[in-house]
Design an enzyme around this catalytic site. Structure first.
Site, PDB file in Angstrom:
ATOM      1  CB  VAL A  17      22.950  16.759 -25.173  1.00  0.00           C
ATOM      2  CG1 VAL A  17      23.778  16.813 -23.898  1.00  0.00           C
ATOM      3  CG2 VAL A  17      21.773  17.740 -25.083  1.00  0.00           C
ATOM      4  CD  GLU A 130      23.208  21.298 -11.738  1.00  0.00           C
ATOM      5  OE1 GLU A 130      23.649  21.106 -10.602  1.00  0.00           O
ATOM      6  OE2 GLU A 130      22.167  21.949 -11.961  1.00  0.00           O
ATOM      7  CD  GLU A 191      13.095  17.828 -24.754  1.00  0.00           C
ATOM      8  OE1 GLU A 191      13.372  16.622 -24.740  1.00  0.00           O
ATOM      9  OE2 GLU A 191      13.893  18.695 -24.346  1.00  0.00           O
ATOM     10  CE  LYS A 206      13.903  21.108 -18.610  1.00  0.00           C
ATOM     11  NZ  LYS A 206      13.847  22.065 -19.708  1.00  0.00           N
TER      12      LYS A 206
HETATM   13  P1  NDP Z   1      18.689  14.051 -29.731  1.00  0.00           P
HETATM   14  O1  NDP Z   1      17.403  13.512 -30.243  1.00  0.00           O
HETATM   15  O2  NDP Z   1      19.372  15.113 -30.477  1.00  0.00           O
HETATM   16  O3  NDP Z   1      19.738  12.821 -29.598  1.00  0.00           O
HETATM   17  C1  NDP Z   1      19.382  11.561 -29.087  1.00  0.00           C
HETATM   18  C2  NDP Z   1      20.518  10.595 -29.357  1.00  0.00           C
HETATM   19  O4  NDP Z   1      20.242   9.365 -28.702  1.00  0.00           O
HETATM   20  C3  NDP Z   1      20.725  10.283 -30.841  1.00  0.00           C
HETATM   21  O5  NDP Z   1      22.095  10.226 -31.123  1.00  0.00           O
HETATM   22  C4  NDP Z   1      20.101   8.910 -31.002  1.00  0.00           C
HETATM   23  O6  NDP Z   1      20.739   8.110 -31.983  1.00  0.00           O
HETATM   24  C5  NDP Z   1      20.353   8.311 -29.638  1.00  0.00           C
HETATM   25  N1  NDP Z   1      19.349   7.312 -29.302  1.00  0.00           N
HETATM   26  C6  NDP Z   1      18.033   7.509 -29.121  1.00  0.00           C
HETATM   27  N2  NDP Z   1      17.435   6.338 -28.835  1.00  0.00           N
HETATM   28  C7  NDP Z   1      18.398   5.400 -28.855  1.00  0.00           C
HETATM   29  C8  NDP Z   1      18.417   4.007 -28.651  1.00  0.00           C
HETATM   30  N3  NDP Z   1      17.291   3.327 -28.388  1.00  0.00           N
HETATM   31  N4  NDP Z   1      19.597   3.351 -28.730  1.00  0.00           N
HETATM   32  C9  NDP Z   1      20.740   4.024 -29.016  1.00  0.00           C
HETATM   33  N5  NDP Z   1      20.794   5.358 -29.213  1.00  0.00           N
HETATM   34  C10 NDP Z   1      19.634   6.025 -29.145  1.00  0.00           C
HETATM   35  O7  NDP Z   1      18.427  14.457 -28.215  1.00  0.00           O
HETATM   36  P2  NDP Z   1      19.148  15.622 -27.400  1.00  0.00           P
HETATM   37  O8  NDP Z   1      20.598  15.488 -27.499  1.00  0.00           O
HETATM   38  O9  NDP Z   1      18.503  16.923 -27.701  1.00  0.00           O
HETATM   39  O10 NDP Z   1      18.658  15.272 -25.902  1.00  0.00           O
HETATM   40  C11 NDP Z   1      19.241  14.199 -25.191  1.00  0.00           C
HETATM   41  C12 NDP Z   1      18.746  14.255 -23.740  1.00  0.00           C
HETATM   42  O11 NDP Z   1      19.162  15.487 -23.147  1.00  0.00           O
HETATM   43  C13 NDP Z   1      17.219  14.213 -23.586  1.00  0.00           C
HETATM   44  O12 NDP Z   1      16.912  13.531 -22.388  1.00  0.00           O
HETATM   45  C14 NDP Z   1      16.858  15.680 -23.461  1.00  0.00           C
HETATM   46  O13 NDP Z   1      15.635  15.895 -22.785  1.00  0.00           O
HETATM   47  C15 NDP Z   1      18.028  16.179 -22.643  1.00  0.00           C
HETATM   48  N6  NDP Z   1      18.288  17.609 -22.757  1.00  0.00           N
HETATM   49  C16 NDP Z   1      18.374  18.190 -23.984  1.00  0.00           C
HETATM   50  C17 NDP Z   1      18.645  19.535 -24.098  1.00  0.00           C
HETATM   51  C18 NDP Z   1      18.734  20.209 -25.421  1.00  0.00           C
HETATM   52  O14 NDP Z   1      18.880  21.446 -25.435  1.00  0.00           O
HETATM   53  N7  NDP Z   1      18.674  19.485 -26.541  1.00  0.00           N
HETATM   54  C19 NDP Z   1      18.849  20.362 -22.900  1.00  0.00           C
HETATM   55  C20 NDP Z   1      18.771  19.645 -21.654  1.00  0.00           C
HETATM   56  C21 NDP Z   1      18.490  18.309 -21.591  1.00  0.00           C
HETATM   57  P3  NDP Z   1      20.643   8.437 -33.544  1.00  0.00           P
HETATM   58  O15 NDP Z   1      21.352   9.752 -33.715  1.00  0.00           O
HETATM   59  O16 NDP Z   1      21.340   7.328 -34.226  1.00  0.00           O
HETATM   60  O17 NDP Z   1      19.181   8.545 -33.866  1.00  0.00           O
HETATM   61  N1  HSE Z   2      13.411  21.319 -24.772  1.00  0.00           N
HETATM   62  C1  HSE Z   2      14.028  21.825 -23.607  1.00  0.00           C
HETATM   63  C2  HSE Z   2      13.835  23.330 -23.556  1.00  0.00           C
HETATM   64  C3  HSE Z   2      15.494  21.492 -23.606  1.00  0.00           C
HETATM   65  O1  HSE Z   2      13.368  23.919 -24.536  1.00  0.00           O
HETATM   66  O2  HSE Z   2      14.107  23.929 -22.525  1.00  0.00           O
HETATM   67  C4  HSE Z   2      16.160  21.774 -22.311  1.00  0.00           C
HETATM   68  O3  HSE Z   2      15.730  20.925 -21.305  1.00  0.00           O
END
Ligand code: NDP
Ligand code: HSE
Length: 430
Positions: A17, A130, A191, A206
């Site tokens: 994201v 959102e 996830e 959710k």
């Molecule tokens: P990812 O695992 O792809 O990315 C997480 C990011 O956060 C990475 O860049 C990671 O760094 C960084 N990070 C994690 N822990 C730390 C820390 N302690 N300090 C600094 N940076 C940190 O997750 P997503 O992008 O998939 O998801 C992000 C959020 O969005 C979550 O809450 C998820 O539930 C929510 N979400 C995700 C969706 C999806 O489709 N993926 C849809 C809707 C909501 P590094 O890369 O260096 O490891």
């Molecule tokens: N893991 C979640 C899903 C991402 O599959 O819907 C969106 O919240």
């Protein structure tokens, strides 16, 4: 007080994201500035490992492992790192400094949203989320704001893209559950730990957020009855089609008596129901309100770019509030309805039983069901494939409380003529 000059934006997390949030912030900078009334200045992106390649849109100079230091330099903090800690501590730090926060973190909101809402209220700043429910679909704002004058009675949703994708793959291509989960991970919507998806934790978080908004009542993920999809078999999925249904993982929040019941579980939906046609990783939320009637919100519930769209929408709103002054709505929990257990939910069951093929068996089954005040809608009998002296019964009940239905199943199990309960599924959407 209006902020003068650029609005400083910090992004915490640069994964699926975060990368897309940064790309859109950079590529749409001019339009976003016009909509906000001031430029958005990206002051940094916090990650765990600054050496990981992040794609062309992310300036490596902006990457930092000092998330706290970054928060202290921002007017708007976008939390897309996920997990409970350090996300919670960083959000609270941002709020205490008066920064507005945008988060996609349903896990954190489902577990401890009230602490964050209270902190934002006390600090007089915005907390928007959102993207935390159903990715790109605008659902938080419609429930929280557009329907604020109505009385919502029920919210029924497919809010987890991974499980919808998995069940859809199992139904349409006969793919196995594990293989479909792996694909969902590769496609970026599962996830980090897909247990959260397949065991229903993600959907429960959710559902808690939606229920809190819809019923003006605090509901946490721990209040949500939760069953995942891991016990579903290829037979369950295939059989659904033969009875005119599809199997979906549903999140349901509804008024029940003087309280609310919130539950997440697999359920059979009739093929004609609008939610039955939600395919792949798409999500949809069906809202029933007294004055508005039925509303359906549909779209991409997961994936980097769709989720970034919802995040950016919130960023524009909170940044504009910084520029012109004012803030968005605070938590509404005045109703304080009691949150009841699943036993009080009114639903229907489809039960498949293997029975001895003897005279009077149906009458015995009928009697057990009637003893619990439950009424049978249909029964279909077929010869059991393996054993000649056994028959399979597919029983669909009329609506009754979950307590009465589960007690019925327990007593059926004890009947000497019942060889085995083959499956028990709830039927919704009728
Ligand atoms: P990812 O695992 O792809 O990315 C997480 C990011 O956060 C990475 O860049 C990671 O760094 C960084 N990070 C994690 N822990 C730390 C820390 N302690 N300090 C600094 N940076 C940190 O997750 P997503 O992008 O998939 O998801 C992000 C959020 O969005 C979550 O809450 C998820 O539930 C929510 N979400 C995700 C969706 C999806 O489709 N993926 C849809 C809707 C909501 P590094 O890369 O260096 O490891
Ligand atoms: N893991 C979640 C899903 C991402 O599959 O819907 C969106 O919240």
């Amino acid at each position: 007080m209006a902020t003068r000059g650029p609005v400083r934006v910090a992004v915490l997390g640069c994964g699926v994201v975060g990368t897309e949030v940064v790309r859109l912030l950079v590529q749409q900078a001019e339009d976003l500035a016009a909509r906000v009334g001031a430029p958005l200045e990206l002051v940094g992106v916090a990650v765990r490992d600054t050496s990981t390649p992040r794609g062309a849109a992310v300036d490596p100079e902006l990457l930092t492992t000092d998330a706290e230091g970054l928060v202290d330099r921002a007017d708007v903090v976008v939390e897309v790192m996920g997990g409970v800690e350090p996300a919670r501590a960083l959000i609270l730090r941002a709020i205490e400094r008066g920064a507005a926060v945008v988060t996609a973190n349903k896990e954190l909101l489902g577990k401890d949203g009230p602490t964050l809402y209270a902190a934002a209220d006390a600090a007089g700043t915005d907390l928007y989320f959102e993207a935390a429910v159903a990715g790109a679909i605008p659902i938080v704002r419609p429930v929280r704001e557009s329907l604020a004058g109505d009385r919502i009675t029920r919210v029924l949703g497919i809010v987890n893209g991974t499980t919808n994708y998995v069940l859809d793959q199992m139904a349409t291509s006969g793919q196995g559950l594990q293989e479909a989960v792996r694909q969902a991970q590769e496609l970026g919507f599962a996830e980090a730990d897909p247990t959260a998806d397949v065991e229903g934790y993600d959907a429960a978080a959710k559902a808690a957020i939606l229920a809190s908004l819809a019923f003006h009542t605090r509901v946490s993920a721990a209040d949500v009855h939760r069953e995942g999809i891991m016990n579903l078999t290829a037979d369950d999925v295939a059989r659904a089609a033969t009875t005119g249904h599809v199997l979906k993982l549903l999140a349901i929040a509804e008024r029940s008596g003087d309280g609310v019941v919130v539950r997440v579980h697999p359920a059979l939906l009739p093929q004609w129901h609008p939610l039955a046609s939600v395919r792949g990783s798409f999500n949809a939320v069906f809202v029933e309100a007294e004055a508005a009637g039925e509303l359906m919100f549909y779209g991409r519930g997961a994936g980097g770019t769709p989720t970034a769209s919802a995040v950016l929408g919130d960023v524009v709103t909170v940044a504009r509030n910084k520029v012109i002054g004012g803030k968005g709505p605070i938590e509404s929990r005045y109703a304080e309805l009691p949150v009841r257990g699943v036993a009080e939910a009114v639903t229907r069951y489809q039960v498949e039983l293997r029975v001895r093929d003897l005279p009077g068996v149906l009458a015995q089954v009928w009697q057990v069901v009637a003893d619990h005040g439950v009424s049978i809608e249909t029964v279909r009998q077929s010869r059991a494939e393996v054993y000649g002296d056994h028959a399979d019964l597919l029983v669909v009940t009329h609506a009754a409380t979950d307590e009465a239905l589960s007690a019925t199943v327990a007593d059926l199990q004890d009947l000497p003529v019942v060889v085995k309960i083959l499956s028990v599924l709830r039927v919704e959407g009728v």
